[in-house]
Design an enzyme around this catalytic site. Sequence first.
Site, mmCIF file in Angstrom:
data_model
loop_
_atom_site.group_PDB
_atom_site.id
_atom_site.type_symbol
_atom_site.label_atom_id
_atom_site.label_comp_id
_atom_site.label_asym_id
_atom_site.label_seq_id
_atom_site.Cartn_x
_atom_site.Cartn_y
_atom_site.Cartn_z
ATOM 1 N N GLU A 135 29.409 -25.615 11.324
ATOM 2 C CA GLU A 135 28.178 -25.305 12.067
ATOM 3 C C GLU A 135 27.026 -26.028 11.412
ATOM 4 O OE1 GLU A 135 27.046 -21.373 13.200
ATOM 5 O OE2 GLU A 135 28.902 -21.071 14.321
ATOM 6 N N ASP A 143 27.645 -20.912 20.771
ATOM 7 C CA ASP A 143 26.777 -20.580 19.643
ATOM 8 C C ASP A 143 25.631 -19.728 20.178
ATOM 9 O OD1 ASP A 143 26.414 -20.818 16.813
ATOM 10 O OD2 ASP A 143 24.592 -21.943 17.244
ATOM 11 N N SER A 144 25.288 -18.710 19.420
ATOM 12 C CA SER A 144 24.260 -17.800 19.900
ATOM 13 C C SER A 144 23.337 -17.427 18.757
ATOM 14 C CB SER A 144 24.903 -16.555 20.498
ATOM 15 O OG SER A 144 26.058 -16.203 19.786
ATOM 16 N N ASP A 189 23.963 -6.204 17.766
ATOM 17 C CA ASP A 189 23.956 -5.344 18.964
ATOM 18 C C ASP A 189 23.248 -3.995 18.766
ATOM 19 O OD1 ASP A 189 25.038 -7.080 20.796
ATOM 20 O OD2 ASP A 189 27.097 -6.390 20.551
ATOM 21 N N HIS A 205 23.008 -12.482 27.384
ATOM 22 C CA HIS A 205 22.839 -13.925 27.219
ATOM 23 C C HIS A 205 24.179 -14.654 27.393
ATOM 24 C CE1 HIS A 205 24.062 -11.944 23.610
ATOM 25 N NE2 HIS A 205 24.133 -13.042 22.857
ATOM 26 N N ARG A 206 25.225 -14.130 26.727
ATOM 27 C CA ARG A 206 26.541 -14.789 26.773
ATOM 28 C C ARG A 206 27.128 -14.722 28.179
ATOM 29 N NH1 ARG A 206 28.197 -12.449 22.882
ATOM 30 N NH2 ARG A 206 27.500 -14.104 21.497
HETATM 31 P P1 ITT Z 1 31.846 -18.464 15.956
HETATM 32 O O1 ITT Z 1 33.168 -18.586 15.254
HETATM 33 O O2 ITT Z 1 31.999 -18.520 17.453
HETATM 34 O O3 ITT Z 1 30.779 -19.409 15.447
HETATM 35 P P2 ITT Z 1 30.073 -16.378 14.912
HETATM 36 O O4 ITT Z 1 30.267 -14.894 14.805
HETATM 37 O O5 ITT Z 1 29.795 -17.158 13.660
HETATM 38 O O6 ITT Z 1 31.345 -16.947 15.677
HETATM 39 P P3 ITT Z 1 27.514 -17.328 16.053
HETATM 40 O O7 ITT Z 1 27.348 -18.322 14.967
HETATM 41 O O8 ITT Z 1 27.343 -17.791 17.465
HETATM 42 O O9 ITT Z 1 28.945 -16.589 15.977
HETATM 43 O O10 ITT Z 1 26.564 -16.076 15.900
HETATM 44 C C1 ITT Z 1 25.385 -16.075 15.168
HETATM 45 C C2 ITT Z 1 25.064 -14.668 14.720
HETATM 46 O O11 ITT Z 1 24.343 -14.042 15.782
HETATM 47 C C3 ITT Z 1 26.288 -13.824 14.412
HETATM 48 O O12 ITT Z 1 26.273 -13.481 13.061
HETATM 49 C C4 ITT Z 1 26.129 -12.570 15.235
HETATM 50 O O13 ITT Z 1 25.976 -11.489 14.358
HETATM 51 C C5 ITT Z 1 24.849 -12.754 16.043
HETATM 52 N N1 ITT Z 1 25.143 -12.627 17.481
HETATM 53 C C6 ITT Z 1 25.459 -13.607 18.352
HETATM 54 N N2 ITT Z 1 25.686 -13.106 19.572
HETATM 55 C C7 ITT Z 1 25.526 -11.784 19.465
HETATM 56 C C8 ITT Z 1 25.649 -10.718 20.355
HETATM 57 O O14 ITT Z 1 26.040 -10.893 21.615
HETATM 58 N N3 ITT Z 1 25.423 -9.488 19.904
HETATM 59 C C9 ITT Z 1 25.054 -9.284 18.625
HETATM 60 N N4 ITT Z 1 24.924 -10.217 17.709
HETATM 61 C C10 ITT Z 1 25.167 -11.468 18.123
#
Ligand code: ITT
Length: 179
Positions: A37, A66-67, A140, A163-164
Amino acid sequence: MKEINFITQNNAKVAELRAKAKQFELTINHISAPYPELQADTLEDVVRYGLAYCQKKFPAPFIIEDSGLFVDTLHGFPGPFSSYVHRTVGNRGLVKLVGEGVPARFESIIGSCYHDFRLFRGQVEGRIVRSRGRSGFGFDPIFEHEGRTFGEMMIDEKNAISHRSEAAELFLKWASTVI
Ligand code: ITT
């Protein structure tokens, strides 16, 4: 049935995508593997870099996602640095840092690789509150939307507004006609 690989180490994201994909003739295969990342200023840059890396390792069609959580009063922080902030200060630390009741939004970028790369975006507005509820993952329990936190919602309720889910809907509509 069409199949799409979802490369992520986050099982909860897969569950959300699978629940959403039920309305479409698509199966989501989970590939639980890491990819680098990029530390970048935008989710889009992180996703483009991830797609280019994954293209060399995994079969298309595939997606990554990615979020992040963006707080306006902090000029969008933590945004693309959300994982780091969640890992280090956690939910309690973030509430302390930004304050209760502060407006925030979640953003999601789904990147797909088929014949080319495509990005699909979604977002949801809310505010940061003290932790409530045990559902979901990550931020969340401290993200409230219209009176309830995402931690207080079942997966289908979160999927109706998240969002997702918005990004997934755009992706799934496109994929079900093109792939
Ligand atoms: P990947 O393997 O897909 O990268 P990840 O858990 O590392 O999984 P991200 O980098 O996209 O996912 O997420 C960034 C942070 O934002 C992650 O630590 C989550 O805690 C938070 N996050 C993302 N989407 C969320 C959601 O729908 N609800 C709560 N927290 C969320």
